[in-house]
Design a protein around this motif. Structure first.
Motif, PDB file in Angstrom:
ATOM      1  N   ASP A   1       0.828  -1.204   0.000  1.00 28.55           N
ATOM      2  CA  ASP A   1       0.000   0.000   0.000  1.00 28.55           C
ATOM      3  C   ASP A   1       0.862   1.253   0.000  1.00 28.55           C
ATOM      4  OD1 ASP A   1      -2.357  -1.503   0.172  1.00 28.55           O
ATOM      5  OD2 ASP A   1      -2.146  -1.669   2.341  1.00 28.55           O
ATOM      6  N   ILE A   2       1.977   1.183   0.718  1.00 27.68           N
ATOM      7  CA  ILE A   2       2.836   2.349   0.867  1.00 27.68           C
ATOM      8  C   ILE A   2       3.686   2.575  -0.373  1.00 27.68           C
ATOM      9  CG2 ILE A   2       4.740   3.322   2.219  1.00 27.68           C
ATOM     10  CD1 ILE A   2       3.663   1.643   4.589  1.00 27.68           C
ATOM     11  N   ILE A   3       4.204   1.495  -0.930  1.00 32.19           N
ATOM     12  CA  ILE A   3       5.169   1.599  -2.019  1.00 32.19           C
ATOM     13  C   ILE A   3       4.507   1.799  -3.375  1.00 32.19           C
ATOM     14  CG2 ILE A   3       6.966   0.308  -3.263  1.00 32.19           C
ATOM     15  CD1 ILE A   3       7.585  -1.088  -0.617  1.00 32.19           C
ATOM     16  N   GLU A   4       3.293   1.286  -3.537  1.00 34.78           N
ATOM     17  CA  GLU A   4       2.665   1.196  -4.849  1.00 34.78           C
ATOM     18  C   GLU A   4       2.702   2.482  -5.672  1.00 34.78           C
ATOM     19  OE1 GLU A   4      -1.572   0.055  -5.163  1.00 34.78           O
ATOM     20  OE2 GLU A   4      -0.765  -1.713  -6.141  1.00 34.78           O
ATOM     21  N   PRO A   5       2.415   3.679  -5.082  1.00 34.95           N
ATOM     22  CA  PRO A   5       2.429   4.888  -5.912  1.00 34.95           C
ATOM     23  C   PRO A   5       3.784   5.174  -6.542  1.00 34.95           C
ATOM     24  CG  PRO A   5       1.335   5.266  -3.812  1.00 34.95           C
ATOM     25  CD  PRO A   5       2.032   3.945  -3.713  1.00 34.95           C
ATOM     26  N   ILE A   6       4.863   4.784  -5.876  1.00 29.29           N
ATOM     27  CA  ILE A   6       6.206   4.967  -6.414  1.00 29.29           C
ATOM     28  C   ILE A   6       6.896   3.617  -6.294  1.00 29.29           C
ATOM     29  CG2 ILE A   6       8.383   6.209  -6.206  1.00 29.29           C
ATOM     30  CD1 ILE A   6       6.861   8.464  -4.857  1.00 29.29           C
TER      31      ILE A   6
ATOM     32  N   GLU B   1      12.797  -3.736   0.447  1.00 32.97           N
ATOM     33  CA  GLU B   1      14.112  -3.525   1.051  1.00 32.97           C
ATOM     34  C   GLU B   1      14.520  -2.057   0.960  1.00 32.97           C
ATOM     35  OE1 GLU B   1      18.758  -5.066   0.574  1.00 32.97           O
ATOM     36  OE2 GLU B   1      17.161  -5.957  -0.640  1.00 32.97           O
ATOM     37  N   ALA B   2      14.268  -1.456  -0.194  1.00 29.73           N
ATOM     38  CA  ALA B   2      14.594  -0.045  -0.376  1.00 29.73           C
ATOM     39  C   ALA B   2      13.738   0.826   0.538  1.00 29.73           C
ATOM     40  CB  ALA B   2      14.383   0.362  -1.831  1.00 29.73           C
ATOM     41  N   PHE B   3      12.462   0.467   0.648  1.00 29.57           N
ATOM     42  CA  PHE B   3      11.563   1.231   1.508  1.00 29.57           C
ATOM     43  C   PHE B   3      12.011   1.149   2.966  1.00 29.57           C
ATOM     44  CE2 PHE B   3       7.792   1.613   4.200  1.00 29.57           C
ATOM     45  CZ  PHE B   3       7.356   2.869   3.826  1.00 29.57           C
ATOM     46  N   ALA B   4      12.397  -0.054   3.394  1.00 29.73           N
ATOM     47  CA  ALA B   4      12.868  -0.235   4.767  1.00 29.73           C
ATOM     48  C   ALA B   4      14.117   0.606   5.021  1.00 29.73           C
ATOM     49  CB  ALA B   4      13.158  -1.707   5.034  1.00 29.73           C
ATOM     50  N   SER B   5      14.974   0.715   4.018  1.00 30.93           N
ATOM     51  CA  SER B   5      16.183   1.521   4.144  1.00 30.93           C
ATOM     52  C   SER B   5      15.833   2.997   4.323  1.00 30.93           C
ATOM     53  CB  SER B   5      17.063   1.336   2.904  1.00 30.93           C
ATOM     54  OG  SER B   5      18.197   2.173   2.958  1.00 30.93           O
ATOM     55  N   ILE B   6      14.831   3.459   3.586  1.00 28.92           N
ATOM     56  CA  ILE B   6      14.391   4.854   3.704  1.00 28.92           C
ATOM     57  C   ILE B   6      13.824   5.111   5.097  1.00 28.92           C
ATOM     58  CG2 ILE B   6      12.690   6.532   2.887  1.00 28.92           C
ATOM     59  CD1 ILE B   6      13.017   5.294   0.093  1.00 28.92           C
ATOM     60  N   ILE B   7      13.023   4.168   5.594  1.00 26.54           N
ATOM     61  CA  ILE B   7      12.440   4.317   6.931  1.00 26.54           C
ATOM     62  C   ILE B   7      13.540   4.349   7.990  1.00 26.54           C
ATOM     63  CG2 ILE B   7      11.000   3.213   8.680  1.00 26.54           C
ATOM     64  CD1 ILE B   7       9.450   4.569   6.433  1.00 26.54           C
ATOM     65  N   ARG B   8      14.560   3.507   7.820  1.00 29.67           N
ATOM     66  CA  ARG B   8      15.675   3.515   8.782  1.00 29.67           C
ATOM     67  C   ARG B   8      16.387   4.867   8.783  1.00 29.67           C
ATOM     68  NH1 ARG B   8      16.529  -1.809   6.956  1.00 29.67           N
ATOM     69  NH2 ARG B   8      18.115  -1.114   5.469  1.00 29.67           N
ATOM     70  N   SER B   9      16.529   5.448   7.600  1.00 30.49           N
ATOM     71  CA  SER B   9      17.193   6.755   7.524  1.00 30.49           C
ATOM     72  C   SER B   9      16.364   7.827   8.232  1.00 30.49           C
ATOM     73  CB  SER B   9      17.436   7.151   6.064  1.00 30.49           C
ATOM     74  OG  SER B   9      16.225   7.435   5.397  1.00 30.49           O
ATOM     75  N   LEU B  10      15.033   7.702   8.146  1.00 27.21           N
ATOM     76  CA  LEU B  10      14.164   8.645   8.859  1.00 27.21           C
ATOM     77  C   LEU B  10      14.290   8.457  10.370  1.00 27.21           C
ATOM     78  CD1 LEU B  10      10.899   8.552   6.687  1.00 27.21           C
ATOM     79  CD2 LEU B  10      12.515  10.442   6.897  1.00 27.21           C
ATOM     80  N   GLU B  11      14.366   7.203  10.799  1.00 21.97           N
ATOM     81  CA  GLU B  11      14.516   6.920  12.230  1.00 21.97           C
ATOM     82  C   GLU B  11      15.848   7.459  12.753  1.00 21.97           C
ATOM     83  OE1 GLU B  11      14.042   2.716  12.213  1.00 21.97           O
ATOM     84  OE2 GLU B  11      11.844   2.793  12.363  1.00 21.97           O
ATOM     85  N   GLU B  12      16.895   7.323  11.942  1.00 22.81           N
ATOM     86  CA  GLU B  12      18.202   7.862  12.329  1.00 22.81           C
ATOM     87  C   GLU B  12      18.143   9.385  12.423  1.00 22.81           C
ATOM     88  OE1 GLU B  12      20.771   6.343   9.343  1.00 22.81           O
ATOM     89  OE2 GLU B  12      20.761   4.285  10.122  1.00 22.81           O
ATOM     90  N   LYS B  13      17.398   9.986  11.501  1.00 20.90           N
ATOM     91  CA  LYS B  13      17.242  11.442  11.521  1.00 20.90           C
ATOM     92  C   LYS B  13      16.505  11.876  12.787  1.00 20.90           C
ATOM     93  CE  LYS B  13      16.209  13.434   7.660  1.00 20.90           C
ATOM     94  NZ  LYS B  13      15.455  13.900   6.467  1.00 20.90           N
TER      95      LYS B  13
END
Length: 209
Positions: free
Chosen positions: A5-10, A15-27
């Motif tokens: 549901d989250i990834i579908e528009p883009i 795995e890539a999405f999880a990496s983006i979320i981790r970067s947000l958590e680090e931020k």
């Protein structure tokens, strides 16, 4: 809500999405440290804030211990103290909202999602913040650029979906090109740019005459 549901528009993988979320958590973690440092500095420079906080704590304890002697809710009793804190901050170099916490994205506070609540405080819907959509689009754009050789580049392979279809508000000019119509979304803007380039290429005079 699922990854699909989250990834579908883009279109990016989980795995890539999880990496983006981790970067947000680090931020978020970095900004929590920065917020703590800022607040420490504020309380050192304006000691009255600490005194007000202690008065609020004492009042809250007494309120719940002796409710019968109060004819107003705690929120109303605390309001004058909150107003005094804002006044002290407003008259300082820090600013009225200095204690609100530091974050890069004011919309979602670096969480990537904006939650909507009902009157009772329950989450009724969640939407992706523009900062998350931008990160997803940038990832896909980078992935496409790495895998696309020059001979393969064409108007047919150009994908407008890597650009957000959300219009940027007046308070959020990230990613806007100088002179770009702020009422347009990045996708609509790039559609116009692509059309202009396509017209130029199709009508290009090799003799430059």
């Amino acid at each position: 809500m699922t990854y699909k549901d989250i990834i579908e528009p883009i279109d990016i993988n989980a795995e890539a999405f999880a990496s983006i979320i981790r970067s947000l958590e680090e931020k978020q973690s970095r900004n929590k440290i920065k917020t703590s440092q800022i607040r420490k500095k504020i309380y050192e420079d304006i000691p009255e804030l600490g005194e007000i906080d202690q008065k609020v704590i004492d009042l809250s304890i007494d309120f719940y211990s002796n409710k019968n002697k109060y004819d107003k809710p705690l929120s109303e009793l605390i309001a004058p103290y909150s107003a005094k804190k804002k006044e002290l901050l407003a008259n300082s170099s820090f600013g009225e909202n200095a204690l609100d916490g530091y974050c890069d994205c004011k919309k979602c506070h670096d969480k990537g999602f904006i939650e909507h609540f009902d009157a009772e405080g329950n989450v009724i819907s969640t939407e992706k913040c523009t900062c998350l959509l931008d990160a997803m689009a940038n990832y896909r754009l980078l992935a496409n650029s790495r895998g696309l050789s020059i001979p393969e580049a064409s108007f047919e392979s150009f994908d407008l979906n890597v650009f957000s279809d959300k219009t940027s508000g007046a308070d959020d000019l990230r990613g806007l090109v100088a002179g770009m119509d702020k009422s347009l979304s990045p996708r609509a803007y790039m559609k116009e740019v692509a059309a202009d380039f396509k017209y130029y290429v199709q009508n290009f005079d090799v003799n430059n005459t």
